[in-house]
Motif scaffolding. Structure first.
Motif, PDB file in Angstrom:
ATOM      1  N   SER A  92     -15.589  50.957  84.122  1.00 33.62           N
ATOM      2  CA  SER A  92     -16.289  50.837  85.788  1.00 33.62           C
ATOM      3  C   SER A  92     -17.806  50.915  85.700  1.00 33.62           C
ATOM      4  O   SER A  92     -18.573  50.169  86.573  1.00 33.62           O
ATOM      5  N   GLN A  93     -18.235  50.776  84.811  1.00 32.50           N
ATOM      6  CA  GLN A  93     -19.907  51.120  84.335  1.00 32.50           C
ATOM      7  C   GLN A  93     -20.113  50.390  82.916  1.00 32.50           C
ATOM      8  O   GLN A  93     -19.686  51.011  82.311  1.00 32.50           O
ATOM      9  N   VAL A  94     -21.259  49.950  82.849  1.00 38.10           N
ATOM     10  CA  VAL A  94     -21.568  48.992  81.511  1.00 38.10           C
ATOM     11  C   VAL A  94     -22.977  48.924  81.386  1.00 38.10           C
ATOM     12  O   VAL A  94     -23.963  48.015  82.203  1.00 38.10           O
ATOM     13  N   PRO A  95     -23.721  49.741  80.606  1.00 35.29           N
ATOM     14  CA  PRO A  95     -25.326  49.691  80.724  1.00 35.29           C
ATOM     15  C   PRO A  95     -25.712  49.147  80.129  1.00 35.29           C
ATOM     16  O   PRO A  95     -25.468  48.801  78.440  1.00 35.29           O
ATOM     17  N   VAL A  96     -26.456  48.353  79.582  1.00 34.00           N
ATOM     18  CA  VAL A  96     -27.565  47.999  78.251  1.00 34.00           C
ATOM     19  C   VAL A  96     -29.100  47.440  78.947  1.00 34.00           C
ATOM     20  O   VAL A  96     -29.244  47.195  79.982  1.00 34.00           O
ATOM     21  N   PHE A  97     -29.355  47.317  77.724  1.00 33.91           N
ATOM     22  CA  PHE A  97     -30.956  46.709  77.953  1.00 33.91           C
ATOM     23  C   PHE A  97     -30.699  45.410  77.832  1.00 33.91           C
ATOM     24  O   PHE A  97     -30.466  44.702  77.382  1.00 33.91           O
ATOM     25  N   GLU A  98     -32.694  44.615  78.595  1.00 34.86           N
ATOM     26  CA  GLU A  98     -32.534  43.887  78.790  1.00 34.86           C
ATOM     27  C   GLU A  98     -32.492  42.602  77.395  1.00 34.86           C
ATOM     28  O   GLU A  98     -32.906  43.479  76.317  1.00 34.86           O
ATOM     29  N   GLU A  99     -32.235  40.862  77.500  1.00 33.52           N
ATOM     30  CA  GLU A  99     -32.055  40.279  76.465  1.00 33.52           C
ATOM     31  C   GLU A  99     -30.815  40.705  75.627  1.00 33.52           C
ATOM     32  O   GLU A  99     -30.988  40.307  74.750  1.00 33.52           O
ATOM     33  N   ALA A 100     -30.024  42.099  75.352  1.00 32.33           N
ATOM     34  CA  ALA A 100     -29.274  42.410  75.293  1.00 32.33           C
ATOM     35  C   ALA A 100     -27.649  41.252  74.760  1.00 32.33           C
ATOM     36  O   ALA A 100     -27.953  41.002  76.887  1.00 32.33           O
ATOM     37  N   PRO A 101     -27.060  40.388  74.763  1.00 30.03           N
ATOM     38  CA  PRO A 101     -25.672  40.418  74.677  1.00 30.03           C
ATOM     39  C   PRO A 101     -25.073  41.188  76.073  1.00 30.03           C
ATOM     40  O   PRO A 101     -24.954  43.156  75.547  1.00 30.03           O
ATOM     41  N   VAL A 102     -23.829  40.719  76.825  1.00 24.78           N
ATOM     42  CA  VAL A 102     -23.480  41.356  77.215  1.00 24.78           C
ATOM     43  C   VAL A 102     -21.310  41.314  77.363  1.00 24.78           C
ATOM     44  O   VAL A 102     -21.658  39.874  76.990  1.00 24.78           O
ATOM     45  N   GLU A 103     -20.541  41.513  77.309  1.00 21.17           N
ATOM     46  CA  GLU A 103     -19.164  41.543  77.975  1.00 21.17           C
ATOM     47  C   GLU A 103     -18.983  42.964  78.793  1.00 21.17           C
ATOM     48  O   GLU A 103     -18.118  43.801  78.330  1.00 21.17           O
ATOM     49  N   LEU A 104     -17.748  41.729  79.591  1.00 25.44           N
ATOM     50  CA  LEU A 104     -17.328  42.282  80.676  1.00 25.44           C
ATOM     51  C   LEU A 104     -16.072  42.490  80.898  1.00 25.44           C
ATOM     52  O   LEU A 104     -15.839  40.760  80.256  1.00 25.44           O
ATOM     53  N   ARG A 105     -15.248  42.796  80.354  1.00 28.36           N
ATOM     54  CA  ARG A 105     -13.613  42.439  80.324  1.00 28.36           C
ATOM     55  C   ARG A 105     -12.873  42.579  81.520  1.00 28.36           C
ATOM     56  O   ARG A 105     -13.200  43.840  82.404  1.00 28.36           O
ATOM     57  N   CYS A 106     -11.362  42.047  81.130  1.00 25.48           N
ATOM     58  CA  CYS A 106     -11.052  41.899  82.389  1.00 25.48           C
ATOM     59  C   CYS A 106      -9.599  40.921  81.896  1.00 25.48           C
ATOM     60  O   CYS A 106      -9.229  39.993  80.948  1.00 25.48           O
ATOM     61  N   ASN A 107      -8.528  42.171  82.241  1.00 25.83           N
ATOM     62  CA  ASN A 107      -7.221  41.650  82.229  1.00 25.83           C
ATOM     63  C   ASN A 107      -6.139  41.163  83.432  1.00 25.83           C
ATOM     64  O   ASN A 107      -6.676  42.009  83.979  1.00 25.83           O
ATOM     65  N   GLY A 129     -14.384  46.035  89.671  1.00 26.99           N
ATOM     66  CA  GLY A 129     -15.439  46.081  89.498  1.00 26.99           C
ATOM     67  C   GLY A 129     -16.080  46.912  88.905  1.00 26.99           C
ATOM     68  O   GLY A 129     -15.427  47.840  87.835  1.00 26.99           O
ATOM     69  N   THR A 130     -16.891  46.664  88.019  1.00 27.06           N
ATOM     70  CA  THR A 130     -17.655  46.687  87.272  1.00 27.06           C
ATOM     71  C   THR A 130     -19.116  46.939  87.215  1.00 27.06           C
ATOM     72  O   THR A 130     -19.826  45.103  87.639  1.00 27.06           O
ATOM     73  N   MET A 131     -19.347  47.454  87.121  1.00 28.44           N
ATOM     74  CA  MET A 131     -21.020  47.920  87.576  1.00 28.44           C
ATOM     75  C   MET A 131     -22.164  47.509  86.622  1.00 28.44           C
ATOM     76  O   MET A 131     -21.827  48.793  85.297  1.00 28.44           O
ATOM     77  N   LEU A 132     -22.434  46.667  86.315  1.00 28.61           N
ATOM     78  CA  LEU A 132     -23.637  45.806  84.871  1.00 28.61           C
ATOM     79  C   LEU A 132     -25.250  46.163  85.365  1.00 28.61           C
ATOM     80  O   LEU A 132     -25.679  46.287  86.605  1.00 28.61           O
ATOM     81  N   LEU A 133     -25.838  47.327  84.614  1.00 24.83           N
ATOM     82  CA  LEU A 133     -26.253  48.040  84.914  1.00 24.83           C
ATOM     83  C   LEU A 133     -27.574  47.442  83.626  1.00 24.83           C
ATOM     84  O   LEU A 133     -27.600  47.948  82.884  1.00 24.83           O
ATOM     85  N   VAL A 134     -28.799  47.354  83.597  1.00 22.63           N
ATOM     86  CA  VAL A 134     -29.738  46.332  83.299  1.00 22.63           C
ATOM     87  C   VAL A 134     -30.996  46.779  83.000  1.00 22.63           C
ATOM     88  O   VAL A 134     -31.078  47.429  84.160  1.00 22.63           O
ATOM     89  N   SER A 135     -30.995  47.491  81.803  1.00 22.86           N
ATOM     90  CA  SER A 135     -32.481  48.467  81.670  1.00 22.86           C
ATOM     91  C   SER A 135     -33.554  47.913  81.092  1.00 22.86           C
ATOM     92  O   SER A 135     -32.924  47.469  79.916  1.00 22.86           O
ATOM     93  N   PRO A 136     -35.025  48.028  80.951  1.00 19.21           N
ATOM     94  CA  PRO A 136     -36.054  47.324  80.006  1.00 19.21           C
ATOM     95  C   PRO A 136     -35.974  48.212  79.497  1.00 19.21           C
ATOM     96  O   PRO A 136     -35.314  49.293  78.638  1.00 19.21           O
TER      97      PRO A 136
END
Lengths: 115, 113
Positions: free
Chosen positions: B9-24, B106-113
């Protein structure tokens, strides 16, 4: 080139009232679909209009009805509003050819609040 | 009938990092697959879609997704995220030959510095 236009952007209604939401599709698009997006949820399909007729319908009660005009614009009507009808209503237009949809363009939605 | 499961439901990640959002997804017929992004107080914008052909699909804003039929998945990836990628991401499916979309929650992508 204007995209999909919805009006109004926000609306507050009282339980039991009726509401009409409007949608103008993207230029060149002939199909209009309506979706309801409750808070924290993904959009749910209400119905789709093509050639001024309801082509497909989702699992919504008859209180939800619609119309498509000759210029492809569309209205969504909801009667006897319930508190649970509070949601973002999204209109999406597309081109339907040979039963293949070439991709939706969504409007910004109408935020309906029922009090 | 089709259904879509977005596992996070939520994916926190730092800026410039890779991300994968999953969907089945689940469907008894052939499907088309989509990823949409929704910024606050806005409608949905198409990121990419899979209709047929190559299973690796490239979309806008540097996103890509891979269709895996055996695992019934369509995960979204970006090698390096930006603050501006913060938004809600929706995976959706439609049955081949029809044009109604079934969305995940939905998945909330939260990108932080």
């Amino acid at each position: 080139d204007a995209g999909v236009t919805q009006s109004p952007t926000h609306l507050i209604k009282t339980r039991g009232q009726q509401v009409t939401l409007r949608c103008s599709p993207k230029s060149g698009h002939d199909t209009v679909s309506w979706y309801q997006q409750a808070l924290g949820q993904g959009p749910q399909f209400i119905f789709q209009y093509y050639e001024e007729e309801e082509r497909q319908r989702g699992n919504f009660p008859d209180r939800f009805s619609g119309h498509q005009f000759p210029n492809y614009s569309s209205e969504l009507n909801v009667n006897a509003l319930l508190l649970g009808d509070s949601a973002l209503y999204l209109c999406a237009s597309s081109i339907l050819r040979d039963r293949i949809d070439y991709g939706y363009t969504f409007g910004s939605g109408t935020r309906l609040t029922v009090v | 009938a089709q259904s879509v499961t977005q596992l996070d439901s939520q994916v926190p990640v730092f800026e410039e990092a890779p991300v994968e959002l999953r969907c089945n997804y689940s469907s008894s017929v052939s499907v088309y697959l989509f990823w949409y992004v929704q910024y606050p107080n806005q409608g949905l914008q198409l990121l990419l879609k899979y209709l047929s052909g190559s299973t690796l699909v490239k979309g806008i804003n540097g996103f890509e997704a891979e269709f895996n039929k055996s695992q019934t998945s369509f995960h979204l990836r970006k090698p390096s995220v930006h603050i501006s990628d913060t938004a809600e991401y929706f995976c959706a499916v439609s049955a081949s030959g029809y044009s109604t979309l079934t969305f995940g929650k939905g998945t909330m992508l939260l990108v932080s510095p």
